[in-house]
Design a protein around this motif. Sequence first.
Motif, PDB file in Angstrom:
ATOM      1  N   ILE A 187     -12.877 -16.055 -19.499  1.00 26.51           N
ATOM      2  CA  ILE A 187     -13.366 -15.504 -18.386  1.00 26.51           C
ATOM      3  C   ILE A 187     -12.212 -16.081 -17.304  1.00 26.51           C
ATOM      4  O   ILE A 187     -11.795 -17.014 -17.387  1.00 26.51           O
ATOM      5  N   GLU A 188     -12.140 -15.009 -16.383  1.00 23.38           N
ATOM      6  CA  GLU A 188     -11.141 -15.370 -15.344  1.00 23.38           C
ATOM      7  C   GLU A 188     -12.091 -14.910 -13.881  1.00 23.38           C
ATOM      8  O   GLU A 188     -12.377 -13.878 -13.510  1.00 23.38           O
ATOM      9  N   GLY A 189     -11.579 -15.951 -13.080  1.00 27.29           N
ATOM     10  CA  GLY A 189     -12.496 -15.840 -11.547  1.00 27.29           C
ATOM     11  C   GLY A 189     -12.191 -17.165 -10.912  1.00 27.29           C
ATOM     12  O   GLY A 189     -11.632 -17.959 -11.562  1.00 27.29           O
ATOM     13  N   ASP A 190     -13.105 -17.309  -9.933  1.00 25.61           N
ATOM     14  CA  ASP A 190     -13.042 -18.669  -9.223  1.00 25.61           C
ATOM     15  C   ASP A 190     -14.046 -19.499  -9.844  1.00 25.61           C
ATOM     16  O   ASP A 190     -14.809 -19.057 -10.349  1.00 25.61           O
ATOM     17  N   TRP A 191     -13.700 -20.808  -9.441  1.00 29.27           N
ATOM     18  CA  TRP A 191     -14.824 -21.991  -9.844  1.00 29.27           C
ATOM     19  C   TRP A 191     -16.053 -21.392 -10.090  1.00 29.27           C
ATOM     20  O   TRP A 191     -16.660 -21.614 -10.916  1.00 29.27           O
ATOM     21  N   ASP A 192     -16.814 -21.349  -8.758  1.00 31.37           N
ATOM     22  CA  ASP A 192     -18.142 -20.852  -8.847  1.00 31.37           C
ATOM     23  C   ASP A 192     -18.596 -19.670  -9.476  1.00 31.37           C
ATOM     24  O   ASP A 192     -19.616 -20.084 -10.295  1.00 31.37           O
ATOM     25  N   GLU A 193     -17.966 -18.652  -9.547  1.00 29.70           N
ATOM     26  CA  GLU A 193     -18.344 -17.526 -10.406  1.00 29.70           C
ATOM     27  C   GLU A 193     -18.236 -17.754 -11.728  1.00 29.70           C
ATOM     28  O   GLU A 193     -19.021 -17.332 -12.770  1.00 29.70           O
ATOM     29  N   VAL A 194     -16.903 -18.382 -12.220  1.00 27.06           N
ATOM     30  CA  VAL A 194     -16.932 -18.509 -13.645  1.00 27.06           C
ATOM     31  C   VAL A 194     -17.997 -19.355 -14.124  1.00 27.06           C
ATOM     32  O   VAL A 194     -18.411 -19.117 -15.151  1.00 27.06           O
ATOM     33  N   PHE A 195     -18.209 -20.450 -13.497  1.00 26.61           N
ATOM     34  CA  PHE A 195     -19.183 -21.511 -14.009  1.00 26.61           C
ATOM     35  C   PHE A 195     -20.672 -20.947 -13.999  1.00 26.61           C
ATOM     36  O   PHE A 195     -21.372 -21.324 -14.713  1.00 26.61           O
ATOM     37  N   ALA A 196     -20.901 -19.996 -13.118  1.00 24.79           N
ATOM     38  CA  ALA A 196     -22.328 -19.654 -13.022  1.00 24.79           C
ATOM     39  C   ALA A 196     -22.546 -18.691 -14.141  1.00 24.79           C
ATOM     40  O   ALA A 196     -23.501 -18.698 -14.710  1.00 24.79           O
TER      41      ALA A 196
ATOM     42  N   ALA B 153     -21.516  -8.385 -18.459  1.00 24.25           N
ATOM     43  CA  ALA B 153     -22.142  -8.000 -17.434  1.00 24.25           C
ATOM     44  C   ALA B 153     -21.713  -8.366 -16.128  1.00 24.25           C
ATOM     45  O   ALA B 153     -21.911  -7.888 -14.985  1.00 24.25           O
ATOM     46  N   SER B 154     -21.134  -9.668 -16.234  1.00 19.82           N
ATOM     47  CA  SER B 154     -20.599 -10.185 -14.821  1.00 19.82           C
ATOM     48  C   SER B 154     -19.751  -9.573 -13.905  1.00 19.82           C
ATOM     49  O   SER B 154     -19.521  -9.632 -12.803  1.00 19.82           O
ATOM     50  N   GLY B 155     -18.869  -8.738 -14.760  1.00 15.18           N
ATOM     51  CA  GLY B 155     -17.813  -7.719 -13.962  1.00 15.18           C
ATOM     52  C   GLY B 155     -16.490  -8.522 -14.049  1.00 15.18           C
ATOM     53  O   GLY B 155     -15.400  -8.092 -13.516  1.00 15.18           O
ATOM     54  N   LEU B 156     -16.477  -9.811 -14.405  1.00 14.49           N
ATOM     55  CA  LEU B 156     -15.408 -10.620 -14.366  1.00 14.49           C
ATOM     56  C   LEU B 156     -14.460 -10.419 -15.595  1.00 14.49           C
ATOM     57  O   LEU B 156     -15.018  -9.965 -16.632  1.00 14.49           O
ATOM     58  N   PRO B 157     -13.181 -10.548 -15.271  1.00 16.40           N
ATOM     59  CA  PRO B 157     -12.026  -9.988 -16.255  1.00 16.40           C
ATOM     60  C   PRO B 157     -12.732 -11.019 -17.363  1.00 16.40           C
ATOM     61  O   PRO B 157     -12.704 -12.283 -17.340  1.00 16.40           O
ATOM     62  N   ASN B 158     -12.480 -10.602 -18.745  1.00 17.91           N
ATOM     63  CA  ASN B 158     -12.873 -11.539 -19.917  1.00 17.91           C
ATOM     64  C   ASN B 158     -12.251 -10.863 -21.224  1.00 17.91           C
ATOM     65  O   ASN B 158     -12.075  -9.608 -21.247  1.00 17.91           O
TER      66      ASN B 158
ATOM     67  N   MET C 223      -8.808 -18.969 -12.088  1.00 18.89           N
ATOM     68  CA  MET C 223      -9.009 -19.825 -12.946  1.00 18.89           C
ATOM     69  C   MET C 223      -9.257 -18.911 -14.335  1.00 18.89           C
ATOM     70  O   MET C 223      -9.877 -18.168 -14.014  1.00 18.89           O
ATOM     71  N   LEU C 224      -8.797 -19.637 -15.369  1.00 21.28           N
ATOM     72  CA  LEU C 224      -9.376 -19.063 -16.684  1.00 21.28           C
ATOM     73  C   LEU C 224     -10.131 -20.182 -17.441  1.00 21.28           C
ATOM     74  O   LEU C 224      -9.635 -21.251 -17.279  1.00 21.28           O
ATOM     75  N   VAL C 225     -11.120 -19.740 -18.000  1.00 20.54           N
ATOM     76  CA  VAL C 225     -11.953 -20.741 -18.669  1.00 20.54           C
ATOM     77  C   VAL C 225     -12.296 -20.126 -19.986  1.00 20.54           C
ATOM     78  O   VAL C 225     -12.663 -18.968 -19.971  1.00 20.54           O
ATOM     79  N   ALA C 226     -11.763 -20.898 -21.075  1.00 20.22           N
ATOM     80  CA  ALA C 226     -12.258 -20.389 -22.414  1.00 20.22           C
ATOM     81  C   ALA C 226     -13.532 -21.001 -22.843  1.00 20.22           C
ATOM     82  O   ALA C 226     -13.412 -22.334 -22.630  1.00 20.22           O
ATOM     83  N   PHE C 227     -14.435 -20.637 -23.387  1.00 21.36           N
ATOM     84  CA  PHE C 227     -15.777 -21.435 -23.803  1.00 21.36           C
ATOM     85  C   PHE C 227     -16.112 -20.760 -25.038  1.00 21.36           C
ATOM     86  O   PHE C 227     -16.043 -19.693 -25.441  1.00 21.36           O
ATOM     87  N   SER C 228     -16.956 -21.700 -25.754  1.00 21.99           N
ATOM     88  CA  SER C 228     -17.477 -21.533 -27.026  1.00 21.99           C
ATOM     89  C   SER C 228     -18.912 -22.044 -26.671  1.00 21.99           C
ATOM     90  O   SER C 228     -19.039 -23.009 -26.581  1.00 21.99           O
ATOM     91  N   VAL C 229     -19.958 -20.894 -26.860  1.00 24.49           N
ATOM     92  CA  VAL C 229     -21.277 -21.785 -26.804  1.00 24.49           C
ATOM     93  C   VAL C 229     -22.005 -21.153 -28.126  1.00 24.49           C
ATOM     94  O   VAL C 229     -21.870 -20.108 -28.739  1.00 24.49           O
ATOM     95  N   ALA C 230     -22.832 -22.040 -28.556  1.00 25.15           N
ATOM     96  CA  ALA C 230     -23.706 -21.691 -29.722  1.00 25.15           C
ATOM     97  C   ALA C 230     -24.750 -22.570 -29.944  1.00 25.15           C
ATOM     98  O   ALA C 230     -24.748 -23.913 -29.638  1.00 25.15           O
ATOM     99  N   PRO C 231     -25.902 -22.210 -30.581  1.00 27.50           N
ATOM    100  CA  PRO C 231     -27.258 -22.933 -30.766  1.00 27.50           C
ATOM    101  C   PRO C 231     -27.009 -23.877 -32.040  1.00 27.50           C
ATOM    102  O   PRO C 231     -26.169 -23.802 -32.971  1.00 27.50           O
ATOM    103  N   SER C 232     -27.481 -25.005 -31.986  1.00 21.67           N
ATOM    104  CA  SER C 232     -27.455 -26.193 -33.187  1.00 21.67           C
ATOM    105  C   SER C 232     -28.964 -26.589 -33.245  1.00 21.67           C
ATOM    106  O   SER C 232     -29.798 -26.334 -32.355  1.00 21.67           O
TER     107      SER C 232
END
Length: 110
Positions: A46-55, A32-37, A1-10
């Motif tokens: 990020i590219e990987g399986d569900w559990d590793e990407v969401f971790a 540092a995760s070693g996943l393709p990004n 899976m591919l997951v595109a994300f944006s995270v920021a403080p508010s």
Amino acid sequence: MLVAFSVAPSGSHDDDGSVHDAVAAAVRIVRASGLPNHTDSMFTTIEGDWDEVFAVIKAATDAVGAWGPRVSLVLKADIRAGRTGELTGKVERLETALAEAAPSGATAAP
């Protein structure tokens, strides 16, 4: 899976409104995760399986939380079982399609 994300403080940030330090903390975790990004001006994908990407996304979100009392997280996922290499593969297929569709004598724009 591919997951595109944006995270920021508010709720708290630099005087100029920048959140680059908080985002850098998140991107360090992704890298540092070693996943393709891939990181661009709006999202990290990020590219990987569900559990590793969401971790990784959870850890990145937790890191950003140090910069303010609230965190904004935006996600977009492409879930396609059995596929790998899509972080670059999708873009390569798009570029091929653009090149093939270019009129005779024309070149694809950068």
